[in-house]
Motif scaffolding. Sequence first.
Motif, PDB file in Angstrom:
ATOM      1  N   LEU A 199       0.817  -1.122  -0.005  1.00  0.00           N
ATOM      2  CA  LEU A 199       0.085  -0.129   0.071  1.00  0.00           C
ATOM      3  C   LEU A 199       0.815   1.055  -0.070  1.00  0.00           C
ATOM      4  O   LEU A 199       0.484   2.175  -0.688  1.00  0.00           O
ATOM      5  N   MET A 200       1.923   1.321   0.806  1.00  0.00           N
ATOM      6  CA  MET A 200       2.793   2.319   0.642  1.00  0.00           C
ATOM      7  C   MET A 200       3.580   2.552  -0.527  1.00  0.00           C
ATOM      8  O   MET A 200       3.571   3.600  -1.038  1.00  0.00           O
ATOM      9  N   LEU A 219      11.349   8.549  10.646  1.00  0.00           N
ATOM     10  CA  LEU A 219      10.498   8.095   9.408  1.00  0.00           C
ATOM     11  C   LEU A 219      10.745   6.653   9.604  1.00  0.00           C
ATOM     12  O   LEU A 219       9.691   5.806   8.793  1.00  0.00           O
ATOM     13  N   ASP A 220      11.506   6.174  10.230  1.00  0.00           N
ATOM     14  CA  ASP A 220      11.659   4.375  10.321  1.00  0.00           C
ATOM     15  C   ASP A 220      10.457   4.239  10.955  1.00  0.00           C
ATOM     16  O   ASP A 220       9.985   2.762  10.986  1.00  0.00           O
ATOM     17  N   GLU A 221       9.714   4.728  12.093  1.00  0.00           N
ATOM     18  CA  GLU A 221       8.640   4.281  12.456  1.00  0.00           C
ATOM     19  C   GLU A 221       7.232   4.288  11.588  1.00  0.00           C
ATOM     20  O   GLU A 221       6.175   3.858  12.034  1.00  0.00           O
ATOM     21  N   LEU A 222       7.562   4.732  10.465  1.00  0.00           N
ATOM     22  CA  LEU A 222       6.318   4.595   9.629  1.00  0.00           C
ATOM     23  C   LEU A 222       6.617   3.395   8.629  1.00  0.00           C
ATOM     24  O   LEU A 222       5.746   2.903   7.874  1.00  0.00           O
ATOM     25  N   LYS A 223       7.583   2.625   8.934  1.00  0.00           N
ATOM     26  CA  LYS A 223       7.906   1.167   8.145  1.00  0.00           C
ATOM     27  C   LYS A 223       6.868   0.276   8.607  1.00  0.00           C
ATOM     28  O   LYS A 223       6.346   0.455   9.753  1.00  0.00           O
ATOM     29  N   ALA A 251      -1.969  -2.518  15.985  1.00  0.00           N
ATOM     30  CA  ALA A 251      -1.858  -1.587  15.202  1.00  0.00           C
ATOM     31  C   ALA A 251      -0.307  -1.202  14.430  1.00  0.00           C
ATOM     32  O   ALA A 251       0.029  -0.039  14.058  1.00  0.00           O
ATOM     33  N   LYS A 252       0.427  -2.268  14.448  1.00  0.00           N
ATOM     34  CA  LYS A 252       1.637  -2.273  14.062  1.00  0.00           C
ATOM     35  C   LYS A 252       1.765  -1.550  12.646  1.00  0.00           C
ATOM     36  O   LYS A 252       2.885  -1.279  12.212  1.00  0.00           O
ATOM     37  N   SER A 253       0.711  -1.763  11.711  1.00  0.00           N
ATOM     38  CA  SER A 253       0.632  -1.559  10.411  1.00  0.00           C
ATOM     39  C   SER A 253      -0.555  -0.474  10.051  1.00  0.00           C
ATOM     40  O   SER A 253      -0.982  -0.780   9.151  1.00  0.00           O
ATOM     41  N   HIS A 254      -0.776   0.176  11.061  1.00  0.00           N
ATOM     42  CA  HIS A 254      -1.907   1.057  10.998  1.00  0.00           C
ATOM     43  C   HIS A 254      -1.852   1.872   9.843  1.00  0.00           C
ATOM     44  O   HIS A 254      -0.618   2.538   9.625  1.00  0.00           O
ATOM     45  N   LEU A 255      -2.969   2.004   9.191  1.00  0.00           N
ATOM     46  CA  LEU A 255      -2.780   3.078   7.926  1.00  0.00           C
ATOM     47  C   LEU A 255      -2.831   4.291   8.466  1.00  0.00           C
ATOM     48  O   LEU A 255      -3.741   4.829   9.426  1.00  0.00           O
ATOM     49  N   PHE A 256      -2.049   5.431   7.864  1.00  0.00           N
ATOM     50  CA  PHE A 256      -1.898   6.876   8.435  1.00  0.00           C
ATOM     51  C   PHE A 256      -2.101   7.818   7.368  1.00  0.00           C
ATOM     52  O   PHE A 256      -3.035   8.659   7.365  1.00  0.00           O
ATOM     53  N   THR A 257      -1.829   7.595   5.950  1.00  0.00           N
ATOM     54  CA  THR A 257      -1.780   8.725   5.174  1.00  0.00           C
ATOM     55  C   THR A 257      -2.947   8.531   4.173  1.00  0.00           C
ATOM     56  O   THR A 257      -3.664   7.477   4.019  1.00  0.00           O
ATOM     57  N   PHE A 258      -3.291   9.500   3.351  1.00  0.00           N
ATOM     58  CA  PHE A 258      -4.470   9.542   2.529  1.00  0.00           C
ATOM     59  C   PHE A 258      -4.284   8.590   1.562  1.00  0.00           C
ATOM     60  O   PHE A 258      -4.983   7.676   0.934  1.00  0.00           O
ATOM     61  N   GLY A 259      -3.079   8.488   0.967  1.00  0.00           N
ATOM     62  CA  GLY A 259      -2.653   7.729  -0.240  1.00  0.00           C
ATOM     63  C   GLY A 259      -2.870   6.076   0.252  1.00  0.00           C
ATOM     64  O   GLY A 259      -3.331   5.276  -0.487  1.00  0.00           O
ATOM     65  N   GLU A 260      -2.242   5.890   1.521  1.00  0.00           N
ATOM     66  CA  GLU A 260      -2.614   4.462   2.098  1.00  0.00           C
ATOM     67  C   GLU A 260      -4.162   3.974   2.033  1.00  0.00           C
ATOM     68  O   GLU A 260      -4.481   2.875   1.735  1.00  0.00           O
ATOM     69  N   ALA A 263      -5.193   3.478  -1.528  1.00  0.00           N
ATOM     70  CA  ALA A 263      -4.740   2.312  -1.913  1.00  0.00           C
ATOM     71  C   ALA A 263      -5.591   1.221  -1.348  1.00  0.00           C
ATOM     72  O   ALA A 263      -5.713   0.103  -2.218  1.00  0.00           O
ATOM     73  N   MET A 264      -5.821   1.043  -0.133  1.00  0.00           N
ATOM     74  CA  MET A 264      -6.441   0.166   0.406  1.00  0.00           C
ATOM     75  C   MET A 264      -7.915  -0.408  -0.187  1.00  0.00           C
ATOM     76  O   MET A 264      -8.230  -1.401  -0.457  1.00  0.00           O
TER      77      MET A 264
END
Length: 824
Positions: A199-200, A219-223, A251-260, A263-264
Amino acid sequence: MNWIPLRERINTLPLVLAGPILRRTDNYSVTVWIALKESRTVTLVILDTNKNALITARQNTTQVGDNLHIVAITAQSNYSVLRDGENYLYNIAFNPGESLNTPGILNSEGSILEIAYPDVHSEYNLPSFALPPNDINDLRIVHGSCRKLHGESLDAMASLDKMIREALAISVEKRPHQLFLTGDQIYVDDVADALLFMLMDAAETLLGWSEPLPGVTNLDELKPGQRNNLATNVAGLTASLDKLNRITDIAKSHLFTFGEFMAMYLFAWSDVLWVNEEDFPQYQDIYSIEATSQDKQKESDFDKEVTYLKEFISTIKQVRRALANIPTYMIFDDHEITDDWNLNMAWCDRVLSKPLGRRIIQNGLLGYSICQAWGNTPLEFSNDKPGAALLSALQTWSKSKGNDPDSETEISKRLGLPTVTEIRKTNPRRLPYFDNSINWNYTVTGPGYEVVFLDTRTLRGFPGEDFDFPELLSDEALEKQLPEISDDNKVTIVISPSPVVGLPFLEGIQKSAKAVAEKLGTAAWGFDPEAWGLQASSFEKFIARLALRTSRQSSRIVMLSGDVHYSFSARLQYSANQPFEFPLPANPQLVIAQFTSSSLRNEKREPGGSYSLHLKGFVPFQLIDYHPKAEILGWSNPEAKKQEVGVVCTYADAFMQCLPLHIEKSPALINIVEERSWFRLPDITKKPEWWYRIDFLPALLENIHYSSNHNSHNTQSIVAPLPRQDRLKPLNQYLSMAKNHHEYKGLWGHGKEVVGVNNLAEITFEFDDTKQIAVQTLWWRLESHEKGKLLEPFPLTRYEVSLSFDDKDCPITDVLREVRMKGK
């Protein structure tokens, strides 16, 4: 093979990334949603089955990103051009010479099989649909909820493709007419690491920019797999908090951004952006070298999630085709945004006060608006309406690469996202309604019925303390979403994402969990304490409102819900002489058939999960009457004073003792079932103001005669019976092929009570001079004798619920049998 990012594949993909999805459809208009990789002026043409054009529309796509252009196009007429019960086709054109069967539009070959059924019925070489029929006995509605991409087992949504395909082959008049998706169409808070990785990657290519997120410095915390700290501690989200208030890895891979978020939706509804199974990202593609060499359990969990994702894409083509061929209506629940969304005032304080929390909620609502709400209420997105302003602001914000604060403010305004201060200023305290924001609730009308979609998330009331149970609809929302009507509909269908009539033993657990949490000074986030019945005042007002919406004061309601990951049926019958908080005496009659279908793909096989309920059914309350039920007497008792309403006589120590029976809350309720036993006899002397009974119902036990077929290779397809066709022969054939055929009958042998595996529900009606019955038939899969294989989905479990006011099996008079009307 190796993982190939989307930027290297985008030019090889077809123009259409997702869709077409058929959306709001009536006698005057048809709306179709579609996502493209390039800008186009889209033309929609509605045709009769002889290919005569009836309505045409032309509309430009909205640019969401460099490689993402979306439109919900509506072909509309000023008069009723489409007839009830008739079948129609539609076609879509793009640039001159480009239509759905042009090579490069849906696929490289120009095949229409992606979205139509010409191999089944030659006349249907375009996507098609039918309007609901005039006779409610011919109406066929489908509903479901809770579709997690990496959930266990096969996607039950694929059942819809079988329904449509077989109806077109046998009798086109009996095809399904409407699909209601009642919440959690996507899960943004529980995402497989491999899926977030994809998705990213897709979001970056589709939008052409990376969204700057407030409060994110590392930014590593967004991986993938690394987002728990940001989600829980920086954004304040509660998805990872379990029943003991511990932080888990959900929530280890919770969506954050509008693009994500965008894409979902594309990944959930289409196979286009997915890579082939052999090209899936590997464990080493996603995690650091240190992680790949040290954490074997993590690698095992990763492999399991990937297995489930591959199972998901094995049926997604069927889902895509089905969505193109049935009018589809949607409403959100929490997982489209985040778990516990607007749960209570404490949650709003925790999340909406944090910039990252607000941004995530805003991005989720923005994605919902574009992908779901636009098709529900296309007029909200036209001319000078809030939705049109939202689309304009989105394009400005996207062109600025997420750096234009004015357009972001406009987006927040049009989405109706409140601040904590705005909530606390309300009196009574509630989530406020804004005139210039999009309405999420809406109504659909059909011949002799209406469908009311409730927004139970963004217009809640918060009475009492910050952690108290919420009102799912504030008083203001109740008035707006359930206005008085004069239409004499045979039935009203109400869509409530969570069941209005919930299983009492599970709601009891939620009440106990809240009480324990308060004593420990923690929060009961993991128990989802937000059922309708937990807030007694709100529940009683809601039921009274349903009963009093029409001047005739007699209503038949079919309530469709999801959310809970198991399916069941219940019946509520209500009567009153003074309904709660209604100023005038009234004598309404109300019958509600509560049908729950859940989940499409989120069954749980571990102990205590939905499969446990699937096997055990309702928890027994008495040895001879194991179906839970309630018979309620109610008084408004506006001052919440303690007062005696009768006595309970009990036999103890060889003597009969009569003890006072008191009420003291407002509303004051007594479940007379709980007061009855062999040694207890209640005697009610104060006349109740309203009363109702709730019955939780087993499935119909059909006269089945089958023998197990142990031919491990016998996985042939069995054509499912259409509504009103004889079920027994195909049902027996199906059961004979199933390894676990015994599960169909349920633990008690009275028909399956609770279905806790992936399922999709079909709703039909049987109305005549002698009966008024609503039927829910659940489509789910049994196991093949071939190891690890499932049979095709089949209409296995059938519930019949009477909507008659004088039903002999559930008499309302039973509620009053201990009442002696001598008091006031």
